[in-house]
Design a protein around this motif. Sequence first.
Motif, PDB file in Angstrom:
ATOM      1  N   GLY A  27      -4.193   3.106  -3.308  1.00  0.00           N
ATOM      2  CA  GLY A  27      -2.875   2.692  -4.114  1.00  0.00           C
ATOM      3  C   GLY A  27      -1.708   2.191  -3.342  1.00  0.00           C
ATOM      4  N   ILE A  28      -0.541   2.451  -3.892  1.00  0.00           N
ATOM      5  CA  ILE A  28       0.611   1.830  -3.135  1.00  0.00           C
ATOM      6  C   ILE A  28       1.498   3.034  -2.917  1.00  0.00           C
ATOM      7  CG2 ILE A  28       2.884   0.725  -3.433  1.00  0.00           C
ATOM      8  CD1 ILE A  28       1.527  -1.018  -6.027  1.00  0.00           C
ATOM      9  N   GLN A  29       1.709   3.107  -1.376  1.00  0.00           N
ATOM     10  CA  GLN A  29       2.906   4.131  -0.845  1.00  0.00           C
ATOM     11  C   GLN A  29       4.183   3.427  -0.206  1.00  0.00           C
ATOM     12  OE1 GLN A  29      -0.489   5.525   1.454  1.00  0.00           O
ATOM     13  NE2 GLN A  29      -0.538   7.441   0.204  1.00  0.00           N
ATOM     14  N   MET A  30       4.989   3.607  -0.813  1.00  0.00           N
ATOM     15  CA  MET A  30       6.341   2.863  -0.384  1.00  0.00           C
ATOM     16  C   MET A  30       6.665   2.870   0.808  1.00  0.00           C
ATOM     17  SD  MET A  30       7.121   1.123  -3.064  1.00  0.00           S
ATOM     18  CE  MET A  30       8.394   0.090  -2.310  1.00  0.00           C
ATOM     19  N   ASP A  31       6.294   3.844   1.510  1.00  0.00           N
ATOM     20  CA  ASP A  31       6.917   3.792   3.102  1.00  0.00           C
ATOM     21  C   ASP A  31       5.967   2.552   3.903  1.00  0.00           C
ATOM     22  OD1 ASP A  31       4.136   5.511   2.996  1.00  0.00           O
ATOM     23  OD2 ASP A  31       4.461   6.487   4.734  1.00  0.00           O
ATOM     24  N   ALA A  32       4.586   2.566   3.258  1.00  0.00           N
ATOM     25  CA  ALA A  32       3.822   1.364   3.968  1.00  0.00           C
ATOM     26  C   ALA A  32       4.368  -0.121   3.619  1.00  0.00           C
ATOM     27  CB  ALA A  32       2.471   1.319   3.471  1.00  0.00           C
ATOM     28  N   VAL A  33       4.878  -0.156   2.163  1.00  0.00           N
ATOM     29  CA  VAL A  33       5.350  -1.222   1.867  1.00  0.00           C
ATOM     30  C   VAL A  33       6.780  -1.663   2.495  1.00  0.00           C
ATOM     31  CG1 VAL A  33       6.228  -2.422  -0.296  1.00  0.00           C
ATOM     32  CG2 VAL A  33       4.407  -0.820  -0.608  1.00  0.00           C
ATOM     33  N   VAL A  34       7.628  -0.571   2.730  1.00  0.00           N
ATOM     34  CA  VAL A  34       8.865  -0.856   3.254  1.00  0.00           C
ATOM     35  C   VAL A  34       8.743  -1.401   4.944  1.00  0.00           C
ATOM     36  CG1 VAL A  34      11.009   0.377   4.347  1.00  0.00           C
ATOM     37  CG2 VAL A  34      10.147   0.643   1.788  1.00  0.00           C
ATOM     38  N   HIS A  35       7.592  -0.777   5.373  1.00  0.00           N
ATOM     39  CA  HIS A  35       7.294  -1.308   6.733  1.00  0.00           C
ATOM     40  C   HIS A  35       6.907  -2.840   6.510  1.00  0.00           C
ATOM     41  CE1 HIS A  35       4.564  -2.016  10.080  1.00  0.00           C
ATOM     42  NE2 HIS A  35       5.512  -1.536  10.966  1.00  0.00           N
ATOM     43  N   ILE A  36       6.257  -3.318   5.749  1.00  0.00           N
ATOM     44  CA  ILE A  36       6.065  -4.671   5.617  1.00  0.00           C
ATOM     45  C   ILE A  36       7.165  -5.350   5.485  1.00  0.00           C
ATOM     46  CG2 ILE A  36       4.758  -6.425   4.272  1.00  0.00           C
ATOM     47  CD1 ILE A  36       2.403  -4.515   3.634  1.00  0.00           C
TER      48      ILE A  36
END
Length: 242
Positions: A27-36
Amino acid sequence: MSEPVVRPKRVILKISGEGFCNAKARGIQMDAVVHIAEQTAAAAKSGTQMAIVLGGGNILRGAQFTSGATHIHESTAHYMGMIATVMNGLALQDALESLGQETRVMTAIKMDGVAEAYIRRRALRHLDKGRIIILVAGTGSPFVTTDTAAAQRALELDADILLKATRVDGVFTADPEKDPNAKLYDRLTYAEVRQQNLRVMDQEAISKCMEYAMPIRVFNFKVDGNIERAVAGEDVGTLITK
Ligand code: UDP
């Protein structure tokens, strides 16, 4: 003497769906998205034009449905996979824009009201204006992966290099997550990748890059600063050329 660093003018950055969630999660985890988003926004400040091609494997891959044991036709599943990449794209867009980076999501499957259709000349215009373009829905056709889409877009948008972001440091002699003796290659040729059956990108993507001499750099995007380094043309990970 080491070679001088040449900053690319335009890059395609391929980020797999695994970049959108933490290790072993889905799924989508916003901490990972924010890192990118933080890493790509910093890289875009250098002035290099960036088009990001997103995968969707954190949500669904069409090949999961090959067995015939389900009631979903495999091509339907591939379309579901392409739609998964759109979800990742929307998440990345908002994360980047919250950092002040202008973006456009462009989709290979028309989705009015959600994102613009991918049109090559319009994509080039966005890049010229300093926007990061987020390319979703792969090629728009089933039975291939977003690696092929990345190779395709690299060629048609005249990118200087295709940057393949992975969670390992580059291309190894064996899977480094399974074999502690696996060695990292600094450089490879397309022919070596094919002869040794090294898992870099799918065959179709490698063939396209080989045919048109599009350089590929495989690097670890989980390491802070690596996206910036790769976009700047620095020697990070493995470089594949002819
Ligand atoms: N896909 C497709 N056509 C494309 C790109 C992707 O059918 O041009 C489908 C395919 O089923 C694929 C899924 O979308 O498995 C998600 O993309 P991919 O597996 O490349 O994601 P990644 O492994 O990079 O996260």
